[in-house]
Design an enzyme around this catalytic site. Sequence first.
Site, mmCIF file in Angstrom:
data_model
loop_
_atom_site.group_PDB
_atom_site.id
_atom_site.type_symbol
_atom_site.label_atom_id
_atom_site.label_comp_id
_atom_site.label_asym_id
_atom_site.label_seq_id
_atom_site.Cartn_x
_atom_site.Cartn_y
_atom_site.Cartn_z
ATOM 1 N N GLU A 43 9.519 11.484 129.818
ATOM 2 C CA GLU A 43 9.352 10.034 129.650
ATOM 3 C C GLU A 43 8.218 9.553 130.540
ATOM 4 O O GLU A 43 8.216 9.801 131.750
ATOM 5 C CB GLU A 43 10.642 9.300 130.008
ATOM 6 C CG GLU A 43 10.529 7.784 130.038
ATOM 7 C CD GLU A 43 9.955 7.205 128.750
ATOM 8 O OE1 GLU A 43 9.000 6.401 128.832
ATOM 9 O OE2 GLU A 43 10.468 7.546 127.659
ATOM 10 N N GLY A 48 15.262 4.577 128.545
ATOM 11 C CA GLY A 48 15.875 3.512 127.746
ATOM 12 C C GLY A 48 14.983 3.027 126.631
ATOM 13 O O GLY A 48 15.447 2.382 125.698
ATOM 14 N N GLY A 49 13.674 3.286 126.734
ATOM 15 C CA GLY A 49 12.766 2.946 125.653
ATOM 16 C C GLY A 49 12.515 1.449 125.526
ATOM 17 O O GLY A 49 12.853 0.643 126.398
ATOM 18 N N THR A 50 11.915 1.083 124.394
ATOM 19 C CA THR A 50 11.544 -0.306 124.149
ATOM 20 C C THR A 50 12.742 -1.228 124.169
ATOM 21 O O THR A 50 12.692 -2.322 124.739
ATOM 22 C CB THR A 50 10.819 -0.415 122.795
ATOM 23 O OG1 THR A 50 9.603 0.336 122.853
ATOM 24 C CG2 THR A 50 10.497 -1.869 122.458
ATOM 25 N N CYS A 51 13.840 -0.817 123.557
ATOM 26 C CA CYS A 51 15.005 -1.698 123.413
ATOM 27 C C CYS A 51 15.474 -2.235 124.758
ATOM 28 O O CYS A 51 15.596 -3.438 124.952
ATOM 29 C CB CYS A 51 16.143 -0.956 122.715
ATOM 30 S SG CYS A 51 17.657 -1.921 122.589
ATOM 31 N N HIS A 455 41.153 -18.677 108.423
ATOM 32 C CA HIS A 455 40.584 -20.027 108.388
ATOM 33 C C HIS A 455 40.684 -20.641 109.782
ATOM 34 O O HIS A 455 41.681 -20.451 110.471
ATOM 35 C CB HIS A 455 41.358 -20.891 107.386
ATOM 36 C CG HIS A 455 40.934 -22.327 107.385
ATOM 37 N ND1 HIS A 455 39.793 -22.756 106.776
ATOM 38 C CD2 HIS A 455 41.521 -23.428 107.941
ATOM 39 C CE1 HIS A 455 39.674 -24.067 106.932
ATOM 40 N NE2 HIS A 455 40.715 -24.497 107.644
#
Length: 477
Positions: A43, A48-51, A455
Amino acid sequence: MPQHNNTSSDPTSYDVIVIGAGQGGGPLSGALARAGQSVALVERKHVGGTCVNEGCTPTKTMIASARVAHLARRAGDYGVDTGEISVDLERVRARKREIVESFRSGSRSAVEGTEGLDLVEGEAAFVDPHTVEVAFDDGPPRRLSAERFVINTGERPFIPPIDGLDEIDYLTSTSIMELDTVPDHLIVLGGGYIGLEFGQMFRRFGSDVTLIERGDQIVYREDADVAETLTEILQDDGIRVLTSTRMDCTEKRADGTLSVCLEGPDAPQRLRGTHLLVAAGRRPNTEALNLDAAGVETTERGYVAVTDRLETSADHITAIGDVKGGPAFTHISYDDYRIVRDNWLEDAGRSIEGRLVPYTLFTDPQLGRVGLSEEQAMEQGRDVLVAKMPMTHVARALEVDETRGLMKAVVDRDTGRILGAAILGTEGGEIMSVLQMAMMGGVTAQEIRSSAFAHPTYTESLNNLFSNLEKPEAVTV
């Protein structure tokens, strides 16, 4: 555990090397290591990347702050008195940073706590089909080799070739979240998901916002009626939306403001603003990988070309997530990971063929989408019925005074099966997910129409939605 060697001539060997610790690469590397394989996870920036770092987590955190400001200004509509509303962007940013750091450290801990998994923090490039060289910010590069590779390097903002753009301090989806003051006038280039979310967010923070889209509608993948309704919502929020408009040049003025030149039917020739967000698309992170050395083919736009089983032109290399093109969503990247995991560890024979691609645009109200749009169904020559209903007909929406938007679904005329849906309304993503489950289970529109839901909930309104099935040309709102 493989022994590291700092000499580039004697590479460290692994069973698998995963390049990119995003929402697909991180979990996959862990799953393979727990299955007994030796794995290196390379990495170059953040686990964790972009997210986690620049996408879902920080943006939705800031959108939550923007919604609170919006509701506070609307308090009088609910009979609640409040004082003057102001936004402290430094505190909004601090909250965002805290949550991002929490998620990022959690992702990192999961990687570092997995036996058999090495985290290598640097940038990888292939030197031959089975070897990568990893460059570091300090120290000599190191070579790693493996029998198998997974590419999960994601995307980054695309910066269009606009005259003068490289001479101004424009913003991207990453840098805009680091502002500490609210812009006076934010110009947004791009009417896709990123531009719309940030445009509405900063309008609610207090900015004047002008949104520029070169296409004839925002969210170009959506039916025209859905895009038009969303446009009206943004305009109701005070955002100026210019479609069929091109930005040809930009310049910084002596007083520090920006000037952009526009060409479009409703656009001024010159528009002044204080900040410019470039949200004109994304591009793949493939240039630095030296994919030719690995025998990996790419598309014309630079994405890694894959089969429906996510295999590349090199039979030992797989690509997952945004870097392979197609739907650029975190949940798709994560599903890519599961497909590869199951195929590699269980020989499951899974593929992406026929996969439903749901997504939610986190404007307020949300736009939840799954399956075919009406236009796509027509292009495929399908015989369909369309159900459409404004949110003003939804009891729950009336009760909470959130009636902007519409519900729309496309249904196969012969089978009653739901082919797709767009829910533009409060909790639109959650309502869409109910219809996704119905599509997965083969539940028909008629069965939903005659079912009893709790409902008063938003889902209950699906009874009425599917009572409105008509031929497409007869449908109106």
